[in-house]
Design a protein around this motif. Structure first.
Motif, PDB file in Angstrom:
ATOM      1  N   ASN A   1      10.155  -4.989 -48.088  1.00 21.61           N
ATOM      2  CA  ASN A   1      10.982  -6.176 -47.882  1.00 21.61           C
ATOM      3  C   ASN A   1      12.114  -6.116 -49.184  1.00 21.61           C
ATOM      4  O   ASN A   1      13.363  -6.524 -48.980  1.00 21.61           O
ATOM      5  CB  ASN A   1      10.239  -7.463 -47.813  1.00 21.61           C
ATOM      6  CG  ASN A   1      11.203  -8.665 -47.492  1.00 21.61           C
ATOM      7  OD1 ASN A   1      12.069  -8.647 -46.568  1.00 21.61           O
ATOM      8  ND2 ASN A   1      11.036  -9.603 -48.369  1.00 21.61           N
ATOM      9  N   ILE A   2      11.605  -6.293 -50.292  1.00 20.72           N
ATOM     10  CA  ILE A   2      12.449  -6.409 -51.546  1.00 20.72           C
ATOM     11  C   ILE A   2      13.531  -5.009 -51.838  1.00 20.72           C
ATOM     12  O   ILE A   2      14.674  -5.298 -51.990  1.00 20.72           O
ATOM     13  CB  ILE A   2      11.477  -6.596 -52.844  1.00 20.72           C
ATOM     14  CG1 ILE A   2      10.785  -7.892 -52.634  1.00 20.72           C
ATOM     15  CG2 ILE A   2      12.434  -6.698 -54.056  1.00 20.72           C
ATOM     16  CD1 ILE A   2      10.050  -8.361 -53.849  1.00 20.72           C
ATOM     17  N   LEU A   3      12.721  -3.844 -51.746  1.00 21.25           N
ATOM     18  CA  LEU A   3      13.359  -2.482 -52.324  1.00 21.25           C
ATOM     19  C   LEU A   3      14.135  -2.167 -51.171  1.00 21.25           C
ATOM     20  O   LEU A   3      15.357  -1.403 -51.703  1.00 21.25           O
ATOM     21  CB  LEU A   3      12.274  -1.716 -52.658  1.00 21.25           C
ATOM     22  CG  LEU A   3      11.527  -2.084 -54.003  1.00 21.25           C
ATOM     23  CD1 LEU A   3      10.497  -0.933 -54.040  1.00 21.25           C
ATOM     24  CD2 LEU A   3      12.253  -2.344 -55.066  1.00 21.25           C
ATOM     25  N   SER A   4      14.050  -2.326 -49.990  1.00 19.97           N
ATOM     26  CA  SER A   4      14.878  -1.679 -48.884  1.00 19.97           C
ATOM     27  C   SER A   4      16.426  -2.559 -48.993  1.00 19.97           C
ATOM     28  O   SER A   4      17.199  -1.748 -48.181  1.00 19.97           O
ATOM     29  CB  SER A   4      14.338  -1.999 -47.395  1.00 19.97           C
ATOM     30  OG  SER A   4      13.075  -1.271 -47.345  1.00 19.97           O
ATOM     31  N   ARG A   5      16.615  -3.237 -49.638  1.00 20.15           N
ATOM     32  CA  ARG A   5      17.615  -3.952 -49.568  1.00 20.15           C
ATOM     33  C   ARG A   5      18.828  -3.295 -50.571  1.00 20.15           C
ATOM     34  O   ARG A   5      19.964  -3.398 -50.793  1.00 20.15           O
ATOM     35  CB  ARG A   5      17.845  -5.398 -50.325  1.00 20.15           C
ATOM     36  CG  ARG A   5      16.788  -6.449 -49.555  1.00 20.15           C
ATOM     37  CD  ARG A   5      16.639  -7.685 -50.310  1.00 20.15           C
ATOM     38  NE  ARG A   5      15.389  -8.471 -50.006  1.00 20.15           N
ATOM     39  CZ  ARG A   5      15.046  -9.568 -50.708  1.00 20.15           C
ATOM     40  NH1 ARG A   5      15.888 -10.106 -51.551  1.00 20.15           N
ATOM     41  NH2 ARG A   5      14.036 -10.004 -50.147  1.00 20.15           N
ATOM     42  N   PHE A   6      18.126  -2.189 -51.325  1.00 17.36           N
ATOM     43  CA  PHE A   6      18.808  -1.632 -52.364  1.00 17.36           C
ATOM     44  C   PHE A   6      18.935  -0.075 -52.062  1.00 17.36           C
ATOM     45  O   PHE A   6      17.871   0.416 -51.858  1.00 17.36           O
ATOM     46  CB  PHE A   6      18.403  -1.989 -53.800  1.00 17.36           C
ATOM     47  CG  PHE A   6      18.517  -3.339 -54.180  1.00 17.36           C
ATOM     48  CD1 PHE A   6      19.688  -3.959 -54.866  1.00 17.36           C
ATOM     49  CD2 PHE A   6      17.528  -4.325 -53.870  1.00 17.36           C
ATOM     50  CE1 PHE A   6      19.655  -5.305 -55.209  1.00 17.36           C
ATOM     51  CE2 PHE A   6      17.703  -5.531 -54.288  1.00 17.36           C
ATOM     52  CZ  PHE A   6      19.005  -6.175 -54.914  1.00 17.36           C
ATOM     53  N   LYS A   7      19.943   0.595 -52.590  1.00 16.99           N
ATOM     54  CA  LYS A   7      19.908   1.945 -52.681  1.00 16.99           C
ATOM     55  C   LYS A   7      19.559   2.560 -54.022  1.00 16.99           C
ATOM     56  O   LYS A   7      19.691   1.776 -55.129  1.00 16.99           O
ATOM     57  CB  LYS A   7      21.274   2.731 -52.371  1.00 16.99           C
ATOM     58  CG  LYS A   7      22.076   2.209 -50.990  1.00 16.99           C
ATOM     59  CD  LYS A   7      21.095   2.728 -49.795  1.00 16.99           C
ATOM     60  CE  LYS A   7      21.793   2.487 -48.693  1.00 16.99           C
ATOM     61  NZ  LYS A   7      20.911   2.835 -47.465  1.00 16.99           N
ATOM     62  N   VAL A   8      18.985   3.666 -54.089  1.00 17.86           N
ATOM     63  CA  VAL A   8      18.792   4.159 -55.418  1.00 17.86           C
ATOM     64  C   VAL A   8      19.935   4.129 -56.370  1.00 17.86           C
ATOM     65  O   VAL A   8      19.543   4.138 -57.699  1.00 17.86           O
ATOM     66  CB  VAL A   8      18.180   5.811 -55.364  1.00 17.86           C
ATOM     67  CG1 VAL A   8      18.086   6.370 -56.606  1.00 17.86           C
ATOM     68  CG2 VAL A   8      16.730   5.490 -54.547  1.00 17.86           C
ATOM     69  N   GLY A   9      21.138   4.730 -55.853  1.00 16.45           N
ATOM     70  CA  GLY A   9      22.136   4.419 -56.724  1.00 16.45           C
ATOM     71  C   GLY A   9      22.246   3.168 -57.523  1.00 16.45           C
ATOM     72  O   GLY A   9      23.158   3.093 -58.210  1.00 16.45           O
ATOM     73  N   ASP A  10      22.074   2.190 -56.791  1.00 17.53           N
ATOM     74  CA  ASP A  10      22.278   0.850 -57.297  1.00 17.53           C
ATOM     75  C   ASP A  10      21.555   0.578 -58.624  1.00 17.53           C
ATOM     76  O   ASP A  10      21.933  -0.301 -59.597  1.00 17.53           O
ATOM     77  CB  ASP A  10      21.919  -0.212 -56.250  1.00 17.53           C
ATOM     78  CG  ASP A  10      22.752  -0.107 -55.005  1.00 17.53           C
ATOM     79  OD1 ASP A  10      23.776   0.291 -55.063  1.00 17.53           O
ATOM     80  OD2 ASP A  10      22.099  -0.404 -53.840  1.00 17.53           O
ATOM     81  N   ILE A  11      20.161   1.131 -58.591  1.00 13.83           N
ATOM     82  CA  ILE A  11      19.428   0.823 -59.614  1.00 13.83           C
ATOM     83  C   ILE A  11      19.042   2.003 -60.730  1.00 13.83           C
ATOM     84  O   ILE A  11      18.259   1.895 -61.598  1.00 13.83           O
ATOM     85  CB  ILE A  11      18.010   0.292 -59.094  1.00 13.83           C
ATOM     86  CG1 ILE A  11      17.459   0.999 -58.393  1.00 13.83           C
ATOM     87  CG2 ILE A  11      18.410  -1.117 -58.485  1.00 13.83           C
ATOM     88  CD1 ILE A  11      15.912   0.592 -57.635  1.00 13.83           C
ATOM     89  N   MET A  12      19.494   3.261 -60.524  1.00 12.47           N
ATOM     90  CA  MET A  12      19.010   4.304 -61.185  1.00 12.47           C
ATOM     91  C   MET A  12      19.792   4.231 -62.530  1.00 12.47           C
ATOM     92  O   MET A  12      20.807   3.719 -62.532  1.00 12.47           O
ATOM     93  CB  MET A  12      19.486   5.660 -60.494  1.00 12.47           C
ATOM     94  CG  MET A  12      21.002   5.870 -60.295  1.00 12.47           C
ATOM     95  SD  MET A  12      21.554   7.495 -59.693  1.00 12.47           S
ATOM     96  CE  MET A  12      23.107   7.421 -59.935  1.00 12.47           C
ATOM     97  N   THR A  13      19.447   4.947 -63.454  1.00  5.50           N
ATOM     98  CA  THR A  13      19.612   5.110 -64.675  1.00  5.50           C
ATOM     99  C   THR A  13      20.990   6.389 -64.807  1.00  5.50           C
ATOM    100  O   THR A  13      20.323   7.555 -64.537  1.00  5.50           O
ATOM    101  CB  THR A  13      18.766   5.274 -65.680  1.00  5.50           C
ATOM    102  OG1 THR A  13      18.058   4.177 -65.777  1.00  5.50           O
ATOM    103  CG2 THR A  13      19.407   5.520 -67.334  1.00  5.50           C
TER     104      THR A  13
END
Length: 360
Positions: free
Chosen positions: A227-239
Motif C-alpha cells: 500500500n505504501i510503496l506502490s505509490r512510488f516508482k524506483v526512480g523516485d527514491i533510488m540513489t
C-alpha cells in the motif's frame, strides 16, 4: 529453495518437497503403525501394518498436494502466476506471485482448497464402506484427515484459507488494507488462544499457533508495504550517481572503499555497462591482491526506474538481497537498497500519523 527438492511438475506447476516433510512422514508412519482402527493398522499382520502405515502417511501429503493444486488451478484461471507448490512439515503452500485484490476472485481461490479436501473426504468415506480390512481403514483415515484439513483451513486466520475468506468478505465493505489488518488481528488472537491451549495440552498445537501468528503478521506487513510503496516508482527514491567499481580493481581497494563510504556492496561497471556486483560476502577471506572480476557475482538482479518500489521490495525479500542496481538501456543509472525502502515507509507513516492528529 536450497532446503527443498523439486520432485514433479503438474499442470506446469513445480512441486517442491521441503526436508522437514520427512520428519512428519516418519512420525505419521509410526503413529499409524501402533494405532488401532480407525486411526491405524495395529490389528493387521506385520507386513500389512508396515505397508499401509507407509502409504497412508504418503497419501496424507498427496491429499495436501491436491488441496494446494485446487488453489493453484483456480488462481491460474484468473491469470495469477503460480511459481510452485511447497510441501513441508505443516502441510503445503501454493507460491503465488500475487493474490487478486478482487474479493470475489480471492474468495473463489481460497475456497477451492477446502472444497477439494471435502470432496476427497467424501469419496474416501464411500470407498471405506465399500471395502474391508486394511484398505477400508486406509480410506477411513483419508476421510478423517481430509475433513480435519478442510475444517482447520477454514479457521479465519492467516495464513489459512479462512483468513483470506474473511478478508474477501470484509474487502467488499472497506479498503483492502483495512480488511487485511482486521483479518490479521483476528488471526493473531486465534493464534494466542491456540498457543495457550497448546502450552498445556499439545506441543504441536503450540507450534501451529506460532506458525499462524507469524503468518498473520507477515501478511499484514506485506499488504501494508504494498500500500505504501506502490505509490512510488524506483526512480523516485533510488540513489543516482552511483559509486561503482571496475573489474580490474583489487579486493584491497574494495575494502578501503567500504571503510570510507560505509557501503557493503558496489555495482561493477565496464565500458558503461553493468557486468556484476561485489559485496562484503564476496570478498570475505579473499586475498587483497585478487581482482574484482575474479570474485564478483555476475548474475545480477536489476530493476528499472519505471517499476514500482514495491516490486523492488518483493525482489529483495524473495532473493534475500539488500540492494538492486537500477538499469535503463543497459546502463547503470542508480541503486536502491532495502534501507531506502524502510526509510520511505517510516517517513510516510510519520506523515500519516501527523495528518491524523491534526485532523482530529
Amino acid at each position: 529453495m536450497r532446503s527443498s527438492l523439486r520432485v514433479a511438475k503438474i499442470f506446469g506447476i513445480d512441486i517442491y518437497v521441503h526436508w522437514s516433510l520427512f520428519i512428519i512422514l516418519v512420525f505419521l508412519s509410526g503413529y499409524f503403525y501402533v494405532s488401532s482402527k480407525p486411526f491405524g493398522f495395529a490389528d493387521l499382520s506385520e507386513i500389512e501394518r508396515v505397508f499401509f502405515s507407509f502409504f497412508a502417511s504418503l497419501f496424507v501429503f498427496f491429499a495436501v498436494l491436491l488441496h494446494e493444486l485446487a488453489h493453484s488451478l483456480v488462481a491460474m484461471k484468473y491469470g495469477v502466476v503460480v511459481r510452485g507448490i511447497m510441501l513441508f512439515i505443516f502441510g503445503g503452500v501454493a507460491m503465488m506471485e500475487e493474490i487478486p485484490k478482487n474479493p470475489r476472485q480471492e474468495l473463489s481461490i481460497s475456497l477451492a482448497g477446502p472444497a477439494a479436501s471435502f470432496l476427497i473426504a467424501f469419496i474416501s468415506f464411500l470407498l471405506s464402506n465399500a471395502t474391508s480390512g486394511g484398505v477400508s481403514t486406509f480410506f477411513l483415515i483419508s476421510a478423517y484427515f481430509n475433513t480435519v484439513v478442510a475444517i482447520f483451513n477454514l479457521i479465519p486466520a492467516f495464513p489459512m484459507d479462512g483468513g483470506r475468506v474473511l478478508r474477501s468478505f470484509l474487502a467488499r465493505r472497506m479498503s483492502y488494507v483495512s480488511a487485511t489488518r482486521i483479518s490479521a488481528n483476528v488471526g493473531k488472537a486465534i493464534a494466542v488462544i491456540m498457543g495457550i491451549f497448546g502450552f498445556f495440552f499439545n506441543i504441536w498445537l503450540l507450534l501451529i499457533a506460532l506458525f499462524v501468528y507469524l503468518g498473520a503478521t507477515e501478511e499484514e506487513k506485506i499488504v501494508t508495504m504494498e500500500n505504501i510503496l506502490s505509490r512510488f516508482k524506483v526512480g523516485d527514491i533510488m540513489t543516482p550517481n552511483v559509486l561503482y567499481v571496475t573489474p580490474d580493481m583489487t579486493v584491497g581497494e574494495i575494502i578501503d572503499l567500504m571503510f570510507k563510504h560505509k557501503h557493503l556492496g558496489y555495482p561493477v561497471v565496464e565500458n558503461g555497462r553493468l557486468v556484476g556486483i561485489v559485496t562484503l560476502n564476496d570478498i570475505m577471506n579473499v586475498e587483497r591482491s585478487r581482482r574484482v572480476s575474479e570474485v564478483m557475482s555476475r548474475n545480477v538482479l536489476t530493476i528499472t526506474p519505471r517499476q514500482s518500489a514495491f516490486e523492488a521490495f518483493k525482489i529483495m525479500s524473495e532473493k534475500n538481497i539488500g540492494r538492486l542496481p537500477v538499469v535503463e538501456d543497459d546502463k547503470l543509472v542508480g541503486i536502491i537498497t532495502r534501507s531506502d525502502l524502510m526509510r520511505l515507509k517510516e517517513i510516510l507513516e510519520i506523515i500519516e500519523v501527523s495528518e491524523w492528529k491534526r485532523s482530529s
